[in-house]
Motif scaffolding. Sequence first.
Motif, PDB file in Angstrom:
ATOM      1  N   SER A  94       0.648  -0.721  -0.193  1.00 51.55           N
ATOM      2  CA  SER A  94       0.369  -0.009  -0.030  1.00 51.55           C
ATOM      3  C   SER A  94       0.887   1.292   0.272  1.00 51.55           C
ATOM      4  CB  SER A  94      -1.387  -0.083   1.098  1.00 51.55           C
ATOM      5  OG  SER A  94      -0.747  -0.283   2.499  1.00 51.55           O
ATOM      6  N   ALA A  95       0.244   1.963  -0.374  1.00 49.20           N
ATOM      7  CA  ALA A  95       0.654   3.645   0.079  1.00 49.20           C
ATOM      8  C   ALA A  95       1.674   3.730   1.305  1.00 49.20           C
ATOM      9  CB  ALA A  95       0.120   4.457  -0.328  1.00 49.20           C
ATOM     10  N   THR A  96       0.962   3.327   2.593  1.00 50.09           N
ATOM     11  CA  THR A  96       2.083   3.257   3.447  1.00 50.09           C
ATOM     12  C   THR A  96       2.588   2.505   4.020  1.00 50.09           C
ATOM     13  OG1 THR A  96       0.520   2.387   4.516  1.00 50.09           O
ATOM     14  CG2 THR A  96       0.304   4.523   4.760  1.00 50.09           C
ATOM     15  N   GLN A  97       2.693   0.825   3.327  1.00 48.70           N
ATOM     16  CA  GLN A  97       3.541   0.202   3.743  1.00 48.70           C
ATOM     17  C   GLN A  97       4.268  -0.361   1.904  1.00 48.70           C
ATOM     18  OE1 GLN A  97       1.791  -2.767   5.699  1.00 48.70           O
ATOM     19  NE2 GLN A  97       3.317  -4.197   5.400  1.00 48.70           N
ATOM     20  N   LYS A  98       5.047   0.386   1.570  1.00 38.28           N
ATOM     21  CA  LYS A  98       5.714  -0.207  -0.014  1.00 38.28           C
ATOM     22  C   LYS A  98       6.400  -0.954   0.675  1.00 38.28           C
ATOM     23  CE  LYS A  98       6.173   4.849  -0.600  1.00 38.28           C
ATOM     24  NZ  LYS A  98       6.875   5.871  -1.712  1.00 38.28           N
ATOM     25  N   SER A  99       6.066  -1.917  -0.237  1.00 33.25           N
ATOM     26  CA  SER A  99       7.007  -3.229  -0.778  1.00 33.25           C
ATOM     27  C   SER A  99       8.953  -2.619  -1.448  1.00 33.25           C
ATOM     28  CB  SER A  99       6.234  -4.115  -1.647  1.00 33.25           C
ATOM     29  OG  SER A  99       4.964  -4.460  -1.284  1.00 33.25           O
ATOM     30  N   PRO A 100       9.725  -3.740  -0.793  1.00 30.93           N
ATOM     31  CA  PRO A 100      10.309  -4.020  -2.356  1.00 30.93           C
ATOM     32  C   PRO A 100      10.242  -4.234  -3.374  1.00 30.93           C
ATOM     33  CG  PRO A 100      10.362  -5.324   0.276  1.00 30.93           C
ATOM     34  CD  PRO A 100       9.373  -4.968   0.139  1.00 30.93           C
ATOM     35  N   VAL A 101      11.210  -4.451  -3.996  1.00 30.06           N
ATOM     36  CA  VAL A 101      11.250  -5.132  -5.252  1.00 30.06           C
ATOM     37  C   VAL A 101      12.125  -5.533  -6.151  1.00 30.06           C
ATOM     38  CG1 VAL A 101      10.493  -3.966  -8.001  1.00 30.06           C
ATOM     39  CG2 VAL A 101       9.486  -2.774  -5.933  1.00 30.06           C
ATOM     40  N   LEU A 102      11.707  -6.736  -6.928  1.00 31.78           N
ATOM     41  CA  LEU A 102      12.625  -7.711  -7.374  1.00 31.78           C
ATOM     42  C   LEU A 102      12.224  -8.100  -8.891  1.00 31.78           C
ATOM     43  CD1 LEU A 102      14.739 -10.123  -6.471  1.00 31.78           C
ATOM     44  CD2 LEU A 102      13.137 -11.532  -6.402  1.00 31.78           C
ATOM     45  N   ILE A 103      13.437  -7.378  -9.356  1.00 33.39           N
ATOM     46  CA  ILE A 103      12.866  -6.837 -10.981  1.00 33.39           C
ATOM     47  C   ILE A 103      13.778  -8.192 -11.091  1.00 33.39           C
ATOM     48  CG2 ILE A 103      13.954  -6.086 -13.186  1.00 33.39           C
ATOM     49  CD1 ILE A 103      14.294  -3.691 -11.292  1.00 33.39           C
ATOM     50  N   SER A 104      13.144  -9.621 -12.077  1.00 38.09           N
ATOM     51  CA  SER A 104      13.600 -10.435 -12.484  1.00 38.09           C
ATOM     52  C   SER A 104      13.713 -11.006 -14.192  1.00 38.09           C
ATOM     53  CB  SER A 104      12.397 -11.345 -11.958  1.00 38.09           C
ATOM     54  OG  SER A 104      12.570 -13.195 -12.898  1.00 38.09           O
ATOM     55  N   ILE A 105      14.977 -10.512 -14.349  1.00 39.69           N
ATOM     56  CA  ILE A 105      14.919 -10.198 -16.377  1.00 39.69           C
ATOM     57  C   ILE A 105      15.258 -11.627 -16.754  1.00 39.69           C
ATOM     58  CG2 ILE A 105      16.758  -8.849 -17.253  1.00 39.69           C
ATOM     59  CD1 ILE A 105      17.454  -7.372 -15.361  1.00 39.69           C
ATOM     60  N   HIS A 106      14.307 -12.212 -17.810  1.00 38.85           N
ATOM     61  CA  HIS A 106      14.636 -13.591 -18.515  1.00 38.85           C
ATOM     62  C   HIS A 106      16.243 -13.144 -19.305  1.00 38.85           C
ATOM     63  CE1 HIS A 106      13.999 -11.627 -22.471  1.00 38.85           C
ATOM     64  NE2 HIS A 106      13.020 -10.855 -22.274  1.00 38.85           N
ATOM     65  N   GLY A 107      15.878 -14.655 -19.855  1.00 40.22           N
ATOM     66  CA  GLY A 107      17.652 -14.464 -20.503  1.00 40.22           C
ATOM     67  C   GLY A 107      16.991 -14.502 -21.851  1.00 40.22           C
ATOM     68  N   GLY A 108      17.725 -15.733 -22.815  1.00 40.82           N
ATOM     69  CA  GLY A 108      17.493 -15.626 -24.666  1.00 40.82           C
ATOM     70  C   GLY A 108      18.494 -14.912 -24.648  1.00 40.82           C
ATOM     71  N   PRO A 109      18.873 -13.637 -24.873  1.00 40.19           N
ATOM     72  CA  PRO A 109      18.232 -12.663 -25.364  1.00 40.19           C
ATOM     73  C   PRO A 109      16.599 -13.203 -25.939  1.00 40.19           C
ATOM     74  CG  PRO A 109      19.681 -12.022 -26.536  1.00 40.19           C
ATOM     75  CD  PRO A 109      20.238 -13.189 -26.019  1.00 40.19           C
ATOM     76  N   GLU A 110      16.844 -13.458 -26.980  1.00 40.06           N
ATOM     77  CA  GLU A 110      15.594 -13.757 -27.822  1.00 40.06           C
ATOM     78  C   GLU A 110      14.484 -14.585 -26.737  1.00 40.06           C
ATOM     79  OE1 GLU A 110      18.428 -15.190 -28.275  1.00 40.06           O
ATOM     80  OE2 GLU A 110      19.618 -14.962 -30.178  1.00 40.06           O
ATOM     81  N   SER A 111      13.880 -14.124 -25.711  1.00 40.08           N
ATOM     82  CA  SER A 111      12.905 -14.943 -24.880  1.00 40.08           C
ATOM     83  C   SER A 111      12.182 -13.752 -24.866  1.00 40.08           C
ATOM     84  CB  SER A 111      13.552 -15.325 -23.843  1.00 40.08           C
ATOM     85  OG  SER A 111      12.562 -16.285 -23.579  1.00 40.08           O
ATOM     86  N   GLN A 112      10.920 -14.735 -24.060  1.00 39.60           N
ATOM     87  CA  GLN A 112      10.235 -13.265 -23.294  1.00 39.60           C
ATOM     88  C   GLN A 112       9.412 -13.618 -22.146  1.00 39.60           C
ATOM     89  OE1 GLN A 112       6.551 -13.308 -25.973  1.00 39.60           O
ATOM     90  NE2 GLN A 112       5.496 -11.783 -24.656  1.00 39.60           N
TER      91      GLN A 112
END
Length: 647
Positions: free
Chosen positions: A412-430
């Motif tokens: 929520s706006a009062t309880q902000k979440s930490p963030v994990l950015i998970s990046i795919h391989g490939g690079p020609e993947s999705q």
Amino acid sequence: MRLTPFCVLLVLPLGLSASLHAADADPRRPTAIATEHVPTVTDELWDRLRQYQNVRSASFRGWAPDGRGILIQTQLGNVAQLHRVYEPGGRREQVTFSDEPVSGRFVKGRKDGALLLTSSRGGDENNQIFLLEPETGRPRMLSDGKSRNLLGPVAQDGSFCIVAANRANPQHMDLYRVPLDGGEWEPLLKVAGDTWFPTDLSPNGKRLLLNRYVSINESHPAVLDIETKVLTPLAVAPSISGTVSIGNLRFNAAGDKEILSTDARGEFQQLATLDPVSARWKWSELAPPWDCEEIEVDPHTDQQAYVFNVDGVSDVWLETAGGRRKLDLPEGNVGGLEFSSDGKQLGFTFSPTNAPSEAYSLELATGKLTRWTYSETGGLNPATFTKPRQIRWKSFDDREISGWLATPKASSATQKSPVLISIHGGPESQYRPFYSGITQFYLDELGIAVISPNVRGSAGYGKTFLRLDNAEKREDSVRDIGALLDWIAAQPDLDASRVAVIGGSYGGFMVLSTMSHYSDRLKCGVDIVGIANFITFLERTSGYRRDLRRAEYGDERDPAMRKVFEEINPTGNAHKIRVPLLVIHGRNDPRVPFSEAEQIAPIVRKNDVPVWTVYADNEGHGFSRRDNRDYQTAAIALFLEAFLTNK
């Protein structure tokens, strides 16, 4: 200042070991795994993970030729095996019992339930091919036990299969006709450095469709006469913009025409039919602005089913003599299509966005959807599983980039979440939205939001987008992550001061490069089987795939490209990484050699930041064994608790 074990007790979050070096005595760590600086996994964390690690799934692997049920692949034990299911919701009857992961299919044309199997050792990807006949119950090896073998099409009468193998030369995947009665392999095509993928056999087994793959943006179809060994290129539709890519390539039921998908007419892979005698192309009226990524043909009725990738989820269409229609399926992703022997049903794997993958079938006359498998969810309530939502942001050049965001329920706006950015391989993947028990653990137990971006160079968004990260443009995709960090900072429920990155293979390069460019905006990063140096990667990756990778990344033998690599290599920029790093790798990796991990970890340690390593002796490009994967998951959870969620 070096912390003593007593000081570590004060600064590490609840649940971590008192000493960073206590992992040598960790009873949770499999004997095949060696670690450095990874704390002991506590009982408390292991218990929290247990349910999420026991979320299973199942994949459809084909209809039984005798009409008695289906074949599935699932992982109930340490590695994935094959099972038969005789009725929807029925018990799973395990049919393979190997210490290594096994994949396979029924031998069409045989009613006895014979299976063709493929398996490799320790993640080395040198697949061997076996025939499993029910009367013996023992797999009989058809390959030589040492070369790399890729199973291709199987004759409709079950007499032979096509195999690509490097038994004659480790660098080349030549093509062979392999009799299933144990006879001699018949050489069909010496590839001489090219990469040919066999895609389909004609109904009479006399002609083989092939696709010569140069890169994801360029391929060349051909047909091989199996008796005369004459290779004939197929006429390619005129391209509106340079090279042409062929995605799918299949015979129709009569074997006199080819059905394919190609980007010759635009940005996306569109459906077409080619008459090889007249060289005439007929474009399908079914032409949504998305890629056709799978074609399945019923060899008896000539019904055809197509899967389109629509912004990351699947649309499935059926075409018959009476017309075409879109099949009514829930939102998710579909793969592995196969018509039943009577042509009345279509089997497939269905992956909802908020539930594990399962084997399904669709009754074509009525549209009735049937679920065949009900995989365990570790006791978790499926009604609570999180469904990700699509997000979009503008990058440095005003280009729109998209991804998928899953947020904890408490965010929520009062309880902000930490963030994990998970990046795919490939690079020609999705990245495609699918359910993961471990992602659910991050959300529920660690309170972490997970973003899975599709940066430039990802498949699914047209061939122009696909080329935007090629060669010297490589770091433009990293700048897309920089723009995502800006987007995160503008969200009321996300904590821009607590962001981490994770990725595997090419995604591992993206992690390392992002950490070198944006260390001041990150808390930590996890590199899994990642590329650390493009020059050494290209020089040491397995010979049969080296030229394929050069077509995507650039040729390290070219002085100009080598200079670009020297400028962007994470090993050359590692001094800029000022946040903790976890490196995970299998020593048998044939794609991204283990030496990439050996290079990056010591260099980053010189920056006086924590670097944890998890190395497995019996794994390759990713951890496939349950015990190893569970430990890897626990190590990542420890790492994120220590450096991301701990304020």
